[in-house]
Design a protein around this motif. Structure first.
Motif, PDB file in Angstrom:
ATOM      1  N   LYS A 219     -12.389  -5.096 -10.145  1.00  0.00           N
ATOM      2  CA  LYS A 219     -11.527  -4.446  -9.166  1.00  0.00           C
ATOM      3  C   LYS A 219     -12.060  -3.100  -8.714  1.00  0.00           C
ATOM      4  CE  LYS A 219      -6.994  -4.879  -9.545  1.00  0.00           C
ATOM      5  NZ  LYS A 219      -6.637  -5.767  -8.425  1.00  0.00           N
TER       6      LYS A 219
ATOM      7  N   LYS B 245      -5.118  -9.678  -5.513  1.00  0.00           N
ATOM      8  CA  LYS B 245      -6.053  -8.566  -5.354  1.00  0.00           C
ATOM      9  C   LYS B 245      -5.416  -7.189  -5.350  1.00  0.00           C
ATOM     10  CE  LYS B 245      -6.194  -8.959  -0.288  1.00  0.00           C
ATOM     11  NZ  LYS B 245      -5.708  -7.596   0.014  1.00  0.00           N
ATOM     12  N   ASP B 246      -4.135  -7.066  -4.995  1.00  0.00           N
ATOM     13  CA  ASP B 246      -3.513  -5.746  -4.914  1.00  0.00           C
ATOM     14  C   ASP B 246      -2.662  -5.401  -6.137  1.00  0.00           C
ATOM     15  OD1 ASP B 246      -4.623  -5.115  -2.429  1.00  0.00           O
ATOM     16  OD2 ASP B 246      -3.033  -6.180  -1.364  1.00  0.00           O
TER      17      ASP B 246
ATOM     18  N   THR C 168      -0.526   0.327  -4.230  1.00  0.00           N
ATOM     19  CA  THR C 168       0.345  -0.813  -4.031  1.00  0.00           C
ATOM     20  C   THR C 168       1.503  -0.410  -3.142  1.00  0.00           C
ATOM     21  OG1 THR C 168       1.636  -2.524  -5.142  1.00  0.00           O
ATOM     22  CG2 THR C 168       1.716  -0.341  -6.103  1.00  0.00           C
ATOM     23  N   THR C 169       2.004  -1.319  -2.352  1.00  0.00           N
ATOM     24  CA  THR C 169       3.053  -1.006  -1.394  1.00  0.00           C
ATOM     25  C   THR C 169       4.430  -1.204  -2.007  1.00  0.00           C
ATOM     26  OG1 THR C 169       1.641  -1.716   0.395  1.00  0.00           O
ATOM     27  CG2 THR C 169       3.986  -1.556   0.878  1.00  0.00           C
TER      28      THR C 169
ATOM     29  N   HIS D 230       4.075 -11.104  -6.193  1.00  0.00           N
ATOM     30  CA  HIS D 230       2.664 -10.694  -6.227  1.00  0.00           C
ATOM     31  C   HIS D 230       2.499  -9.231  -6.661  1.00  0.00           C
ATOM     32  CE1 HIS D 230       1.911 -13.998  -2.940  1.00  0.00           C
ATOM     33  NE2 HIS D 230       2.301 -14.492  -4.109  1.00  0.00           N
ATOM     34  N   LYS D 231       3.384  -8.771  -7.545  1.00  0.00           N
ATOM     35  CA  LYS D 231       3.303  -7.397  -8.038  1.00  0.00           C
ATOM     36  C   LYS D 231       2.827  -7.319  -9.483  1.00  0.00           C
ATOM     37  CE  LYS D 231       6.908  -5.519  -4.987  1.00  0.00           C
ATOM     38  NZ  LYS D 231       6.004  -4.576  -4.286  1.00  0.00           N
TER      39      LYS D 231
ATOM     40  N   GLU E 112      -5.794   0.606  -7.634  1.00  0.00           N
ATOM     41  CA  GLU E 112      -5.607   0.422  -6.213  1.00  0.00           C
ATOM     42  C   GLU E 112      -4.179   0.777  -5.816  1.00  0.00           C
ATOM     43  OE1 GLU E 112      -8.169  -1.610  -8.485  1.00  0.00           O
ATOM     44  OE2 GLU E 112      -6.136  -2.300  -8.278  1.00  0.00           O
TER      45      GLU E 112
ATOM     46  N   ALA F 186       1.479   4.752  -1.605  1.00  0.00           N
ATOM     47  CA  ALA F 186       0.665   4.396  -2.755  1.00  0.00           C
ATOM     48  C   ALA F 186       1.415   4.735  -4.023  1.00  0.00           C
ATOM     49  CB  ALA F 186      -0.675   5.139  -2.701  1.00  0.00           C
TER      50      ALA F 186
END
Length: 428
Positions: free
Chosen positions: A262, A304-305, A375-376, A124-125, A373, A383
């Motif tokens: 976004k 979403k991220d 991201t982890t 999910h990246k 946004e 961030a």
């Protein structure tokens, strides 16, 4: 497949910088590309969780009966969907329920003039949207409801065997398993464009297209409703007048659309989110696997991220040519495509090395920093903003090295600021 040419004497007088909404002048069927269909599902992917919280019940009432696919996924519970996602977005040229004063007579066939694959990586990246040219010559497999078993332009598959047939054809072409699918028509595109409140597009050179009545001067334009649809349909007015140029022009619109979706302006507005979701659900035909609010929310939470520079729009590589019955059709570049789909199958991030395509150019006045946004990261949880504003921006760092695509594969990221490369009547 394209509209018949007309004499200069029949061209209409143009008002600078205006998209006019007159009746289409084409005498033949308009083979339309609806690049905006990506918006319908991207809306739900980016904002689905918030939408479900605001109006899940009413949105669910808008869903139509689903379409059974040969390879469907199990509907997940609320929460980010596990692993990766492959979803096919199909745009139909059906004239159903359209204004006869705007569009020409229904040709009697229903063609899939847009075919976009959305791939979300397992971690999910990153996400990739692949556009397949409508006139690309492919093999049609045997379809669930009959038909298939021959070779021709891919946009005949919807008429051949419905949405499930399109999915099987794209699966054979790409080697991907596609468990989710959605189809949208003209009116759905118009309603989606209205619901979002318009999309800002940059035009580098004058766009003049009498077939879609699209006339835009250089500069920024906010397009909504029918004006947005006609901008996305234009082929004669952009690039080299080909369908390949039209796809790169559509990516100008789609990248701007994703940036707006976004942004805090959209994501913190429950009324806007509700309107977007309801417009999408009311105007789309969905596979059974996607015909569920929980499913959309689960995919949204996976999407979403993802940073803007890690959302990449590419075009299936090919060249216009061919002989005999396939003269003027798009011939696939199988070797280059194999690099792209091998990377997607291996769930590796991709990096562009080619241009934005013949229908667009990098915006010379783009900001030097693109707000995205946070991201982890796997180890620090800090961030990681991306600051690229070029058309060949490198995706955000991931656990795997990015696969650099051949320069024959054109495209851009959602974080890239580009402008449509217009084409005047004198150039047509």
């Amino acid at each position: 497949m394209s509209e018949e040419p007309r004499t200069r004497a029949r061209r209409v007088r143009r008002d600078s910088g205006i998209v006019r909404h007159g009746r289409q002048q084409s005498r033949g069927p308009v083979r339309t590309v609806l690049g905006f269909i990506g918006a319908a599902v991207v809306v739900l992917l980016v904002s689905g969780a918030s939408v479900a919280a605001v109006a899940a019940w009413d949105v669910a009432r808008s869903f139509k009966p689903g379409v059974a696919l040969a390879n469907e996924a199990t509907i997940p519970q609320i929460g980010a969907i596990e692993g990766g996602v492959n979803l096919l977005l199909v745009g139909s040229d059906s004239r159903a329920n359209t204004d006869p004063n705007v569009f020409d007579v229904d040709p009697g066939s229903v063609l899939n003039d847009v075919n976009m694959i959305l791939h979300i990586s397992q971690d999910h990246k990153s996400a990739t949207v692949i556009s397949i040219p409508r006139d690309m010559v492919v093999h049609f497999p045997n379809c669930p409801g009959g038909g298939g078993g021959w070779t021709g332009p891919i946009n005949a598959t919807l008429n051949e065997g419905g949405l499930a047939c399109v999915v099987l054809t794209v699966e054979e072409l790409t080697g991907l398993s596609i468990p989710f699918a959605a189809e949208i028509q003209f009116n759905g595109v118009i309603e989606m464009a209205n619901a979002i409140g318009g999309v800002d597009v940059c035009v580098a050179d004058p766009i003049q297209d009498e077939y879609t009545q699209t006339f835009l001067d250089p500069g920024m334009h906010t397009l909504s409703g029918l004006a947005a649809l006609q901008f996305l349909r234009t082929r004669h007015g952009v690039g080299d007048g080909s369908d390949l140029g039209r796809i790169s022009n559509q990516q100008v619109f789609l990248s701007s659309l994703v940036r707006k979706l976004k942004s805090a302006e959209t994501l913190t507005n429950p009324v806007a989110l509700y309107g977007l979701a309801k417009a999408a659900a009311s105007n789309m035909t969905l596979s059974n696997s996607l015909n569920n609010v929980d499913t959309m929310v689960s995919i949204a939470m996976a999407m979403k991220d993802i940073p803007l520079d890690s959302i990449v729009f590419v075009q299936y590589p090919g060249t216009t040519g061919g002989a005999g019955v396939y003269s003027g059709k798009v011939q696939p570049n199988v070797a280059a495509a194999a690099v792209l789909f091998d990377a997607i199958s291996a769930d590796q991030p991709i990096s562009l090395s080619g241009t934005t395509g013949v229908g667009s150019v990098v915006d010379a006045n783009a900001p030097t920093v693109v707000p995205v946004e946070p991201t982890t990261t796997p180890d620090a949880g800090t961030a990681s903003p991306s600051d690229s504003a070029t058309a060949t921006a490198t995706p955000a760092a991931t656990q795997q090295a990015a696969t650099v695509l051949p320069d024959s594969i054109t495209g851009q990221t959602a974080g890239s600021f580009t402008c449509s490369k217009g084409r005047t009547l004198n150039q047509q």
